[in-house]
Design a protein around this motif. Structure first.
Motif, PDB file in Angstrom:
ATOM      1  N   ILE A  67      21.219  80.686 -46.024  1.00 27.85           N
ATOM      2  CA  ILE A  67      20.285  79.869 -45.247  1.00 27.85           C
ATOM      3  C   ILE A  67      20.073  78.524 -45.937  1.00 27.85           C
ATOM      4  N   ASP A  68      19.923  78.547 -47.259  1.00 21.95           N
ATOM      5  CA  ASP A  68      19.774  77.292 -48.006  1.00 21.95           C
ATOM      6  C   ASP A  68      20.945  76.351 -47.732  1.00 21.95           C
ATOM      7  N   THR A  69      22.150  76.899 -47.640  1.00 18.13           N
ATOM      8  CA  THR A  69      23.328  76.039 -47.425  1.00 18.13           C
ATOM      9  C   THR A  69      23.419  75.525 -45.991  1.00 18.13           C
ATOM     10  N   ILE A  70      23.019  76.331 -45.013  1.00 18.93           N
ATOM     11  CA  ILE A  70      23.158  75.858 -43.623  1.00 18.93           C
ATOM     12  C   ILE A  70      22.111  74.817 -43.263  1.00 18.93           C
ATOM     13  N   VAL A  71      20.999  74.762 -43.979  1.00 19.67           N
ATOM     14  CA  VAL A  71      20.003  73.737 -43.659  1.00 19.67           C
ATOM     15  C   VAL A  71      20.286  72.410 -44.359  1.00 19.67           C
ATOM     16  N   GLN A  72      21.146  72.415 -45.366  1.00 19.62           N
ATOM     17  CA  GLN A  72      21.430  71.170 -46.091  1.00 19.62           C
ATOM     18  C   GLN A  72      21.969  70.057 -45.185  1.00 19.62           C
ATOM     19  N   PRO A  73      22.918  70.324 -44.273  1.00 20.87           N
ATOM     20  CA  PRO A  73      23.372  69.245 -43.380  1.00 20.87           C
ATOM     21  C   PRO A  73      22.248  68.713 -42.476  1.00 20.87           C
ATOM     22  N   ILE A  74      21.336  69.574 -42.081  1.00 17.36           N
ATOM     23  CA  ILE A  74      20.207  69.151 -41.233  1.00 17.36           C
ATOM     24  C   ILE A  74      19.311  68.208 -42.029  1.00 17.36           C
ATOM     25  N   ILE A  75      19.037  68.572 -43.263  1.00 18.02           N
ATOM     26  CA  ILE A  75      18.208  67.742 -44.142  1.00 18.02           C
ATOM     27  C   ILE A  75      18.891  66.395 -44.382  1.00 18.02           C
ATOM     28  N   LEU A  96      13.251  71.610 -36.200  1.00 22.64           N
ATOM     29  CA  LEU A  96      12.914  72.257 -34.937  1.00 22.64           C
ATOM     30  C   LEU A  96      14.091  72.228 -33.969  1.00 22.64           C
ATOM     31  N   GLU A  97      14.814  71.109 -33.925  1.00 21.49           N
ATOM     32  CA  GLU A  97      16.005  71.038 -33.071  1.00 21.49           C
ATOM     33  C   GLU A  97      17.042  72.063 -33.513  1.00 21.49           C
ATOM     34  N   TYR A  98      17.189  72.230 -34.816  1.00 18.34           N
ATOM     35  CA  TYR A  98      18.151  73.220 -35.316  1.00 18.34           C
ATOM     36  C   TYR A  98      17.676  74.635 -34.992  1.00 18.34           C
ATOM     37  N   TYR A  99      16.389  74.862 -35.121  1.00 12.64           N
ATOM     38  CA  TYR A  99      15.806  76.170 -34.820  1.00 12.64           C
ATOM     39  C   TYR A  99      16.123  76.610 -33.387  1.00 12.64           C
ATOM     40  N   THR A 100      16.129  75.652 -32.464  1.00 12.25           N
ATOM     41  CA  THR A 100      16.376  75.983 -31.059  1.00 12.25           C
ATOM     42  C   THR A 100      17.843  75.825 -30.660  1.00 12.25           C
ATOM     43  N   LYS A 137      15.946  83.274 -37.831  1.00 10.16           N
ATOM     44  CA  LYS A 137      15.726  81.916 -37.354  1.00 10.16           C
ATOM     45  C   LYS A 137      14.431  81.333 -37.924  1.00 10.16           C
ATOM     46  N   ASN A 138      13.379  82.130 -37.963  1.00  5.73           N
ATOM     47  CA  ASN A 138      12.104  81.653 -38.501  1.00  5.73           C
ATOM     48  C   ASN A 138      12.231  81.276 -39.974  1.00  5.73           C
ATOM     49  N   VAL A 139      12.891  82.118 -40.745  1.00  4.90           N
ATOM     50  CA  VAL A 139      13.079  81.834 -42.168  1.00  4.90           C
ATOM     51  C   VAL A 139      13.924  80.571 -42.340  1.00  4.90           C
ATOM     52  N   THR A 140      14.920  80.396 -41.485  1.00  6.46           N
ATOM     53  CA  THR A 140      15.756  79.194 -41.552  1.00  6.46           C
ATOM     54  C   THR A 140      14.909  77.946 -41.288  1.00  6.46           C
ATOM     55  N   PHE A 141      14.041  78.004 -40.301  1.00  8.08           N
ATOM     56  CA  PHE A 141      13.166  76.871 -39.994  1.00  8.08           C
ATOM     57  C   PHE A 141      12.260  76.546 -41.180  1.00  8.08           C
ATOM     58  N   GLN A 142      11.641  77.564 -41.734  1.00  9.75           N
ATOM     59  CA  GLN A 142      10.754  77.347 -42.870  1.00  9.75           C
ATOM     60  C   GLN A 142      11.514  76.802 -44.075  1.00  9.75           C
ATOM     61  N   THR A 143      12.702  77.318 -44.306  1.00 13.39           N
ATOM     62  CA  THR A 143      13.514  76.842 -45.428  1.00 13.39           C
ATOM     63  C   THR A 143      13.901  75.385 -45.224  1.00 13.39           C
ATOM     64  N   CYS A 144      14.227  75.032 -43.995  1.00 10.52           N
ATOM     65  CA  CYS A 144      14.573  73.652 -43.673  1.00 10.52           C
ATOM     66  C   CYS A 144      13.407  72.717 -44.027  1.00 10.52           C
TER      67      CYS A 144
END
Length: 157
Positions: free
Chosen positions: A86-94, A130-134, A44-51
């Motif tokens: 992780i790179d792919t799952i954060v793309q929709p958030i971005i 942050l919303e995605y992280y939680t 989760k932390n790495v996902t947040f940072q990647t986002c």
């Protein structure tokens, strides 16, 4: 009689060894449980940072911040496949954060003078990451991914 006594002593010795072995297995499983719990948090932390990093277009400011931050070890044994995922799952958030920024600009800032626009315009990336992280979604993903890695890790032991 002496032989019966020897067998009883041997039997009690063996049962105490078995209890120690079970105790050792329990301790190891508790350590493994803690390890996997840490892996899920790390994911989760790495996902947040990647986002943040990708959301701010790999900016040097975010990169420098992440270099000195100690929130993650980033050495979890998931390999490049997990980082790419992780790179792919954060793309929709971005994309959502950028769309929100564009919508805000078009609805509220268009027509303002340049100084006001520059002051009020921005990208709500931290909030979205942050919303995605939680989120329950990321909890579910990290649980599934770590479960897969747990299986691979145990099979290589």
């Amino acid at each position: 009689m002496k032989e019966v006594l020897k067998y009883l002593i041997l039997l009690s010795f063996c049962s105490s060894c078995a209890n120690k072995n079970e105790s050792l297995k329990k301790v190891m499983s508790e350590k493994e449980i803690e390890t996997f719990k840490l892996w899920k948090q790390e994911y989760k932390n790495v996902t947040f940072q990647t986002c943040l990093y990708l959301g701010y277009n790999r900016s040097s400011e975010i990169s420098n911040l992440l270099k000195i931050d100690r929130s993650t070890a980033q050495d979890f044994p998931f390999g490049m496949y997990q980082y790419k995922y992780i790179d792919t799952i954060v793309q929709p958030i971005i994309s959502k954060a950028k769309l929100d920024s564009t919508t805000y600009y078009n609805n509220f800032l268009k027509g303002m003078n340049q100084i006001e626009r520059d002051e009020l315009n921005g990208l709500p990336m931290i909030r979205y990451c942050l919303e995605y992280y939680t989120s329950d979604e990321l909890d579910s993903i990290s649980n599934k991914r770590v479960e897969q890695m747990k299986f691979l890790w145990k099979s290589n032991k």
